[in-house]
Design an enzyme around this catalytic site. Structure first.
Site, PDB file in Angstrom:
ATOM      1  N   THR A 127       4.777 -10.223  -7.621  1.00  0.00           N
ATOM      2  CA  THR A 127       3.501 -10.951  -7.585  1.00  0.00           C
ATOM      3  C   THR A 127       2.405 -10.248  -8.382  1.00  0.00           C
ATOM      4  O   THR A 127       1.324 -10.806  -8.561  1.00  0.00           O
ATOM      5  CB  THR A 127       3.004 -11.079  -6.122  1.00  0.00           C
ATOM      6  OG1 THR A 127       2.921  -9.758  -5.576  1.00  0.00           O
ATOM      7  CG2 THR A 127       3.938 -11.913  -5.289  1.00  0.00           C
ATOM      8  N   CYS A 140      -1.394  -3.622  -2.448  1.00  0.00           N
ATOM      9  CA  CYS A 140      -1.869  -3.717  -1.067  1.00  0.00           C
ATOM     10  C   CYS A 140      -2.069  -2.334  -0.463  1.00  0.00           C
ATOM     11  O   CYS A 140      -1.495  -1.359  -0.909  1.00  0.00           O
ATOM     12  CB  CYS A 140      -0.816  -4.409  -0.196  1.00  0.00           C
ATOM     13  SG  CYS A 140      -0.658  -6.160  -0.497  1.00  0.00           S
ATOM     14  N   CYS A 169      -1.246  -3.760   5.139  1.00  0.00           N
ATOM     15  CA  CYS A 169      -1.455  -5.191   4.828  1.00  0.00           C
ATOM     16  C   CYS A 169      -0.657  -6.092   5.777  1.00  0.00           C
ATOM     17  O   CYS A 169       0.515  -5.847   6.038  1.00  0.00           O
ATOM     18  CB  CYS A 169      -1.034  -5.488   3.391  1.00  0.00           C
ATOM     19  SG  CYS A 169      -1.277  -7.241   2.977  1.00  0.00           S
ATOM     20  N   CYS A 174      -4.873  -7.186  -3.567  1.00  0.00           N
ATOM     21  CA  CYS A 174      -4.535  -8.246  -2.610  1.00  0.00           C
ATOM     22  C   CYS A 174      -5.820  -8.784  -1.969  1.00  0.00           C
ATOM     23  O   CYS A 174      -6.697  -8.016  -1.574  1.00  0.00           O
ATOM     24  CB  CYS A 174      -3.621  -7.664  -1.547  1.00  0.00           C
ATOM     25  SG  CYS A 174      -3.345  -8.707  -0.128  1.00  0.00           S
ATOM     26  N   CYS A 230      -5.686  -7.879   2.260  1.00  0.00           N
ATOM     27  CA  CYS A 230      -5.978  -6.554   2.836  1.00  0.00           C
ATOM     28  C   CYS A 230      -7.053  -5.790   2.058  1.00  0.00           C
ATOM     29  O   CYS A 230      -7.465  -4.710   2.491  1.00  0.00           O
ATOM     30  CB  CYS A 230      -4.703  -5.727   2.958  1.00  0.00           C
ATOM     31  SG  CYS A 230      -3.955  -5.302   1.384  1.00  0.00           S
TER      32      CYS A 230
HETATM   33 ZN   LIG Z   1      -2.295  -7.010   0.988  1.00  0.00          ZN
END
Ligand SMILES: [Zn+2]
Length: 353
Positions: free
Chosen positions: A37, A41, A45, A72, A75
């Protein structure tokens, strides 16, 4: 090219395990980047865990951004350092303050909304800013009383505006009046018993205020050496009920039990013991985590020593602290007992899940 994850205190497997466990205490220690992706994080997370082969561990947010990852949105890994900096600043303000600062005042100084900041602070340090400030003041009083000056001076030096508040705090945090504390426990009556527990003989001792010593393999002579000025007597039948509770705790260390405690220690020791009591049963922390929890991330060795100085075996769960690599580390009463206590707790938490 990203800087590879490398931490002498933390193996890659241990870091990955912390990520799997959503270990909040590891936030800020490293970041987890997801190759599929292109997002990074914090270890805690809440999002679903990707497959390990799709994960890359990186030392910090800057290396993740350099490697082309985006933060992210769930988080918010970039906010960890801001949160930590705000908490550190608030701790500094509390420590430098003459009086206990109001939450609104602290929150404004660090640029957060009061309620949000209270939650953040409490999550990181285990106590609210106000409780932290009150405990600090009581510990300062304890330290000041160890000197030779007048008790009244010690009270004002510790930041109290009036002796009455100091006496109330001393009763709550030091377990005895300031003058009794000064005299090394003189005038304090201690009752004790040596009971048979499932992990061997257990000494249980308490003042009128609460438990002052729980130790395996200790006897009356050891207790007298530890409290030379106190009056020490065998416990009566009333005392036996307290002993039964403590022995039951050894059989089932995960049992949530609120027994009164009365332990003396330096400011740093008290902070470490409070951090130990904040570790939930069935979980463990590293010495590094404890040092960080008391706001002294560099004092890992001192935190380990303070864990070892714990007066209340099992009740203050120093057995829940392991080395960063997950190995057992030390235990004052032998590693076999530490292992047994941990396995009793993990069985219990396993039943719950
Ligand atoms: Zn995250």
């Amino acid at each position: 090219m990203a800087t590879a994850f490398s931490d002498p205190q933390l193996s890659e497997d241990a870091a990955y395990a912390a990520f799997e466990a959503r270990d909040r205490t590891m936030d800020g220690r490293f970041v987890v980047a997801v190759k599929t992706t292109r997002i990074y994080c914090r270890p805690s997370c809440p999002a679903r865990r990707p497959r390990r082969e799709n994960v890359e561990l990186l030392p910090d947010t800057a290396s993740a951004r350099d490697a082309g990852y985006r933060p992210c949105l769930r988080c918010k890994p970039d906010e960890i350092s801001r949160d930590r900096a705000a908490i550190a600043k608030a701790v500094a303000l509390i420590e430098q303050g003459e009086s206990i600062p109001a939450l609104a005042e602290l929150a404004e100084a660090v640029g957060y909304a009061p309620h949000h900041f209270q939650r953040l602070f409490t999550r990181d340090l285990g106590v609210s800013p106000a409780a932290y400030a009150r405990a600090l003041r009581a510990r300062r009083l304890g330290d000041a009383l160890e000197g030779d000056g007048r008790i009244t001076d010690a009270i004002y030096d510790a930041g109290y505006e009036a002796p009455s508040r100091a006496y109330a705090d001393a009763a709550a945090h030091l377990g005895m009046s300031p003058s009794a504390w000064r005299k090394g426990g003189e005038g304090t009556a201690i009752r004790f018993a040596v009971a048979q527990s499932s992990l061997g003989p257990l000494l249980v001792a308490a003042t009128d205020k609460g438990l002052c010593r729980i130790a395996f393999d200790e006897d009356e002579a050891a207790l007298r050496e530890r409290f030379p000025k106190a009056t020490i007597n065998s416990g009566d039948e009333d005392f036996a009920a307290l002993v039964t509770d403590v022995v039951a705790l050894v059989d089932d260390p995960a049992r949530a039990i609120d027994l009164p405690i009365d332990v003396a220690g330096t400011a740093f020791q008290q902070a470490v013991w409070a951090a130990l009591r904040a570790i939930p049963a069935g979980e463990t922390r590293s010495y590094q985590d404890i040092a960080r929890a008391v706001g002294k991330p560099g004092a890992v060795r001192a935190a380990g020593t303070a864990c070892g100085d714990n007066n209340l075996a099992v009740l203050i769960p120093c057995h829940r602290v392991l080395r960063s690599d997950g190995s057992l580390g030390g235990y004052a009463y032998g590693l076999a007992r530490k292992k047994a206590l941990l396995s009793r707790e993990s069985e219990v938490s396993g039943n719950v899940n």
